[in-house]
Design an enzyme around this catalytic site. Structure first.
Site, PDB file in Angstrom:
ATOM      1  N   PRO A  10     -28.767  18.649 102.175  1.00 54.24           N
ATOM      2  CA  PRO A  10     -27.677  19.560 101.810  1.00 54.24           C
ATOM      3  C   PRO A  10     -28.131  20.876 101.192  1.00 54.24           C
ATOM      4  CG  PRO A  10     -27.714  17.643 100.349  1.00 54.24           C
ATOM      5  CD  PRO A  10     -28.655  17.353 101.488  1.00 54.24           C
ATOM      6  N   ASN A  11     -27.456  21.914 101.608  1.00 56.33           N
ATOM      7  CA  ASN A  11     -27.620  23.289 101.117  1.00 56.33           C
ATOM      8  C   ASN A  11     -28.883  23.988 101.626  1.00 56.33           C
ATOM      9  OD1 ASN A  11     -25.193  23.302  99.432  1.00 56.33           O
ATOM     10  ND2 ASN A  11     -26.309  21.794  98.200  1.00 56.33           N
ATOM     11  N   ASN A  74     -36.961  16.957 103.646  1.00 55.18           N
ATOM     12  CA  ASN A  74     -36.521  17.519 102.363  1.00 55.18           C
ATOM     13  C   ASN A  74     -35.095  17.016 102.134  1.00 55.18           C
ATOM     14  OD1 ASN A  74     -35.681  18.906 100.138  1.00 55.18           O
ATOM     15  ND2 ASN A  74     -36.594  20.860 100.751  1.00 55.18           N
ATOM     16  N   GLU A  98     -41.904  13.268 101.884  1.00 55.24           N
ATOM     17  CA  GLU A  98     -40.864  13.988 101.139  1.00 55.24           C
ATOM     18  C   GLU A  98     -41.398  15.377 100.769  1.00 55.24           C
ATOM     19  OE1 GLU A  98     -39.358  11.629  97.808  1.00 55.24           O
ATOM     20  OE2 GLU A  98     -38.914  13.486  96.734  1.00 55.24           O
ATOM     21  N   ARG A 107     -38.451  21.730  86.519  1.00 58.73           N
ATOM     22  CA  ARG A 107     -37.033  22.092  86.458  1.00 58.73           C
ATOM     23  C   ARG A 107     -36.253  21.090  85.595  1.00 58.73           C
ATOM     24  NH1 ARG A 107     -34.964  23.300  92.309  1.00 58.73           N
ATOM     25  NH2 ARG A 107     -33.284  24.258  91.090  1.00 58.73           N
TER      26      ARG A 107
HETATM   27  C1  DQA Z   1     -35.166  20.815  96.580  1.00 60.61           C
HETATM   28  C2  DQA Z   1     -35.116  20.371  95.124  1.00 60.61           C
HETATM   29  C3  DQA Z   1     -33.837  19.606  94.830  1.00 60.61           C
HETATM   30  O1  DQA Z   1     -33.801  19.229  93.453  1.00 60.61           O
HETATM   31  C4  DQA Z   1     -32.627  20.478  95.114  1.00 60.61           C
HETATM   32  O2  DQA Z   1     -31.423  19.743  94.902  1.00 60.61           O
HETATM   33  C5  DQA Z   1     -32.664  21.101  96.453  1.00 60.61           C
HETATM   34  C6  DQA Z   1     -33.929  21.601  96.973  1.00 60.61           C
HETATM   35  C7  DQA Z   1     -36.399  21.683  96.889  1.00 60.61           C
HETATM   36  O3  DQA Z   1     -36.718  21.826  98.064  1.00 60.61           O
HETATM   37  O4  DQA Z   1     -37.017  22.232  95.974  1.00 60.61           O
HETATM   38  O5  DQA Z   1     -31.628  21.283  97.081  1.00 60.61           O
HETATM   39  O6  DQA Z   1     -35.256  19.651  97.404  1.00 60.61           O
END
Ligand code: DQA
Length: 149
Positions: A10-11, A74, A98, A107
């Site tokens: 997602p995103n 990812n 991963e 973070r």
């Molecule tokens: C991410 C890290 C995750 O915590 C985050 O929710 C993402 C991107 C990264 O590629 O750094 O959406 O997977």
């Protein structure tokens, strides 16, 4: 030709626009190009898929076992929450690596834990989008070395 699956959660369709100070200015298209070029040079083709939906990602993991040698994944935010994705990875017999673009360990604390890492063959974190290239090379090494055993 052997095949790898590149899965993005997602995103990640928003890469390039999304929080560029954390994820950089490169787009998902750039990521896909990078992985395809890296794999192609080693004699592998890549099928890529991005989804914002957990169940879609489960479906793709299940499908990959029959037509790919490994998955570069990812899982984005689902990394930190998804038992369904973990069970899907556990249920297949091909390696999953991963990948995280950002250094999740620098973070928020909720990003420090991965539900999926214990069932993945490896994890690459904090190298920006170059992490996808490193994961591709690592995956191919793994497949070829295991094939030689
Ligand atoms: C991410 C890290 C995750 O915590 C985050 O929710 C993402 C991107 C990264 O590629 O750094 O959406 O997977």
């Amino acid at each position: 030709m052997k095949r790898l699956i590149l899965l993005n959660g997602p995103n990640l369709n928003m890469l390039g626009k999304r929080e560029p100070e954390t994820y950089g200015r490169k787009t998902l298209k750039d990521v896909v190009r990078l992985v395809k070029d890296t794999a192609w040079e080693k004699g592998y083709e890549v099928e890529d898929y991005q989804s914002n939906h957990e169940g879609d990602l489960v479906d793709r993991i299940q499908m990959a076992e029959d037509n790919a040698a490994g998955i570069l994944f990812n899982p984005a935010a689902y990394t930190h929450t998804s038992i369904a994705l973990r069970d899907a990875i556990s249920s297949i017999n091909i390696p999953v690596i991963e990948v995280h673009i950002s250094n999740v360990h620098q973070r928020e604390t909720f990003r420090h834990h991965s539900m999926l890492a214990p069932v993945c063959a490896g994890q690459i974190v904090g190298f920006g989008i170059d992490g996808y290239r490193l994961a591709t090379l690592g995956m191919i090494e793994k497949i070829e070395n295991e094939g030689r055993k």
